[in-house]
Write an enzyme that holds these catalytic residues in place. Structure first.
Site, PDB file in Angstrom:
ATOM      1  N   THR A  92       0.830  -1.215  -0.130  1.00  0.00           N
ATOM      2  CA  THR A  92      -0.159  -0.152   0.005  1.00  0.00           C
ATOM      3  C   THR A  92       0.891   1.068  -0.052  1.00  0.00           C
ATOM      4  O   THR A  92       0.762   2.172  -1.063  1.00  0.00           O
ATOM      5  CB  THR A  92      -0.781  -0.047   1.099  1.00  0.00           C
ATOM      6  OG1 THR A  92      -1.593  -1.149   1.359  1.00  0.00           O
ATOM      7  CG2 THR A  92      -1.990   1.052   1.079  1.00  0.00           C
ATOM      8  N   VAL A  93       1.466   1.318   0.999  1.00  0.00           N
ATOM      9  CA  VAL A  93       2.528   2.664   0.996  1.00  0.00           C
ATOM     10  C   VAL A  93       3.659   2.809  -0.107  1.00  0.00           C
ATOM     11  O   VAL A  93       3.938   3.865  -0.611  1.00  0.00           O
ATOM     12  CB  VAL A  93       3.035   2.666   2.376  1.00  0.00           C
ATOM     13  CG1 VAL A  93       3.891   4.080   2.624  1.00  0.00           C
ATOM     14  CG2 VAL A  93       2.290   2.626   3.595  1.00  0.00           C
ATOM     15  N   GLU A 130       9.615  10.344   9.022  1.00  0.00           N
ATOM     16  CA  GLU A 130       8.233  11.189   9.077  1.00  0.00           C
ATOM     17  C   GLU A 130       6.932  10.358   9.056  1.00  0.00           C
ATOM     18  O   GLU A 130       5.898  10.929   9.793  1.00  0.00           O
ATOM     19  CB  GLU A 130       8.415  12.356   7.790  1.00  0.00           C
ATOM     20  CG  GLU A 130       7.332  13.299   7.943  1.00  0.00           C
ATOM     21  CD  GLU A 130       7.176  14.120   9.430  1.00  0.00           C
ATOM     22  OE1 GLU A 130       8.125  14.981   9.393  1.00  0.00           O
ATOM     23  OE2 GLU A 130       6.367  13.901  10.043  1.00  0.00           O
ATOM     24  N   VAL A 170       4.911   8.506  12.233  1.00  0.00           N
ATOM     25  CA  VAL A 170       3.877   9.056  13.139  1.00  0.00           C
ATOM     26  C   VAL A 170       2.906   9.804  12.515  1.00  0.00           C
ATOM     27  O   VAL A 170       3.130  10.779  11.722  1.00  0.00           O
ATOM     28  CB  VAL A 170       4.377  10.074  14.211  1.00  0.00           C
ATOM     29  CG1 VAL A 170       3.699  10.411  15.259  1.00  0.00           C
ATOM     30  CG2 VAL A 170       5.858   9.238  15.057  1.00  0.00           C
ATOM     31  N   GLY A 195     -10.179  -2.092   5.835  1.00  0.00           N
ATOM     32  CA  GLY A 195      -9.006  -2.030   5.701  1.00  0.00           C
ATOM     33  C   GLY A 195      -7.854  -1.152   6.541  1.00  0.00           C
ATOM     34  O   GLY A 195      -6.886  -0.648   6.225  1.00  0.00           O
ATOM     35  N   LYS A 248       3.928   5.367  18.614  1.00  0.00           N
ATOM     36  CA  LYS A 248       4.058   6.719  17.912  1.00  0.00           C
ATOM     37  C   LYS A 248       4.381   7.664  19.076  1.00  0.00           C
ATOM     38  O   LYS A 248       5.116   8.606  18.741  1.00  0.00           O
ATOM     39  CB  LYS A 248       2.785   7.061  17.069  1.00  0.00           C
ATOM     40  CG  LYS A 248       2.515   6.052  15.973  1.00  0.00           C
ATOM     41  CD  LYS A 248       1.163   6.162  15.464  1.00  0.00           C
ATOM     42  CE  LYS A 248       1.011   5.363  14.199  1.00  0.00           C
ATOM     43  NZ  LYS A 248      -0.601   5.233  13.835  1.00  0.00           N
TER      44      LYS A 248
HETATM   45  N1  HSE Z   1      -3.276   1.332  11.917  1.00  0.00           N
HETATM   46  C1  HSE Z   1      -2.692   2.743  12.068  1.00  0.00           C
HETATM   47  C2  HSE Z   1      -3.875   3.709  12.349  1.00  0.00           C
HETATM   48  C3  HSE Z   1      -2.159   3.534  10.646  1.00  0.00           C
HETATM   49  O1  HSE Z   1      -4.960   3.189  12.401  1.00  0.00           O
HETATM   50  O2  HSE Z   1      -3.809   4.761  12.465  1.00  0.00           O
HETATM   51  C4  HSE Z   1      -0.750   3.206  10.306  1.00  0.00           C
HETATM   52  O3  HSE Z   1      -0.137   4.036  11.447  1.00  0.00           O
END
Ligand code: HSE
Length: 438
Positions: A13-14, A129, A132, A187, A205
């Site tokens: 995805t990313v 970056e 978080v 998702g 985070k």
């Molecule tokens: N699963 C995380 C969230 C996204 O729901 O914020 C990625 O950090």
């Protein structure tokens, strides 16, 4: 000038988003970075997907270690996730003198100290970056934009999945389990949803934010972590009636006694801007001594928002690639030899206020017993609500809001209240933060 050569580890995805953003905005990015940024190699277990996405424009391999060894690669982008292979790959890339860009909050929160020390040793950058709050440039803001300030506290909605669940529970009056299923179907949730709903992802985070804000090492093991899986729609409704919203907050605060590092459901006044952050969106409130409160809002996950942060790091590293390592921005905002050993406060020592809900028999003297327990522990009541019993019931809900007190005192009070024969079940405790000046 020859394009800077990037090795991309993971084109899911990313990673797919990074490929898209770099191709789509190539011209603007090159004008900003001063030279082109080229993904020269991609490693992914799914070779077919990698080949389809890259369409012959990058070398594709299933062996990520081959990419981190490739002498042609300048920057390794780690988007594999997890702590095991990702850690080996990041350390190998650093060992080979490559800069690293990663979105891996779990890895940095748990092994960041070792990784940054290795990077320091090798004079390479590790940029994170995207680790978080996805697309929100909160690392840049804290590390550079607010560098004049003593950071006093941070409170953030930094897990989109749990914020989505809480928003849906409030809007639609649904129970936790029903909404979790929907979040998974959409998702949003991490591969292991307990990371989202039990506050672990948020604590990863927060650990990173706290390190940068206060110039301390990563100390995930000392974070207090409580998730949203036990929250009921009744608590959400009662909170609303009292003028509050319930959010899963990551809070880190510098006090005279130490640093607070905690993730838990929190009542916050409904009038605060951050209380109105809904769905999967993230927001981080940072209080600096000079600037006062600042609020950062945006998408905390998703292909393109997270890619926005990864590519920003790629541009930063490209710009500083040839700079004298001494003059780069330190990884954790403070010079590595000036990190502080300030202790992290155990949760029992934290001072805050509380929402307590208990189910009691509707009889004379019950309230007096409860308030006596609180008074004996010097806990002052700020507000109290007793719901009318349902038709034919002799049990009622009592909700108490306390003034600020130490967590260990409230824990002692709860134990005594639960032991009263007129109280049935457990007392629900949710912490309250006014998010005002202090
Ligand atoms: N699963 C995380 C969230 C996204 O729901 O914020 C990625 O950090």
């Amino acid at each position: 000038m020859k394009p800077i050569q990037v090795g991309l580890l993971g084109i899911g995805t990313v990673g797919g988003g990074v490929w898209t953003v770099l191709s789509r905005n190539e011209e603007e990015i090159t004008r900003r970075a001063g030279r082109a940024i080229k993904i020269a190699a991609v490693a992914d277990k799914d070779l077919e997907r990698a080949q389809r996405l890259t369409a012959g424009k990058a070398r594709v391999t299933a062996d990520a270690f081959e990419v981190v060894r490739d002498p042609e690669i300048d920057i390794v982008v780690e988007l594999i996730g997890g702590y095991t292979v990702a850690k080996d790959l990041v350390l190998a890339a650093i060992g080979n003198g490559k800069h690293v860009v990663t979105a891996n909050k779990a890895l940095l929160a748990t092994h960041g100290n070792e990784i940054f020390a290795a990077a320091q040793e090798k004079d390479v950058m590790v940029a994170f970056e995207a680790a978080v709050a996805g697309g929100i440039p909160i690392i840049k803001a804290l590390r550079e934009g607010l560098t004049a300030n003593r950071i006093e506290w941070i409170a953030g909605i930094i897990n989109g999945t749990s914020n989505f669940i809480l928003s849906e529970m409030r809007d639609k009056g649904l129970a936790f389990a029903e909404v979790l299923k929907e979040a998974q179907a959409r998702g949003y949730a991490e591969a292991d949803p307990t990371f989202d709903i039990e506050g672990i992802d948020a604590a990863h985070k927060l650990t990173i934010l706290s390190a940068i804000a206060f110039g301390i090492p990563m100390q995930f093991d000392k974070a207090y972590t409580e998730g949203i899986s036990k929250l009921t729609r009744e608590d959400i409704r009662y909170a609303e009636q009292l003028g509050y919203r319930i959010k899963l907050l990551g809070i880190t605060k510098k006090t005279d006694e130490g640093i607070e590092l905690r993730v838990h459901p929190t009542l916050i006044p409904a009038r605060r801007l951050i209380a109105n952050v809904e769905g999967v969106m993230n927001a981080v409130l940072v209080h600096g001594d000079a600037v006062g409160p600042t609020l950062y809002y945006g998408a905390g996950a998703g292909a393109l928002p997270t890619a926005s942060a990864v590519v920003a790091d790629l541009v930063d590293v490209t710009r500083l690639h040839t700079a004298d390592p001494e003059h780069r921005v330190p990884h954790l905002a403070f010079q590595p030899d000036r990190l502080a050993a300030t202790r992290i406060l155990p949760m029992e020592e934290v001072v805050t206020s509380y929402y307590l809900r208990m189910q009691v028999l509707d009889r004379p003297g019950v309230l007096a017993d409860i308030t006596r327990i609180l008074a004996d522990l010097a806990i002052s009541i700020e507000a109290m609500v007793q719901r009318e019993p349902a038709e034919g019931e002799d049990q009622v809900d009592i909700i108490l809001l306390t003034h600020r007190t130490r967590e260990k005192h409230i824990s002692a009070a709860i134990a005594k209240i639960e032991a009263l024969p007129v109280v049935s079940g457990k007392v629900t405790r949710i912490r309250i933060e006014e998010l005002g000046k202090n």
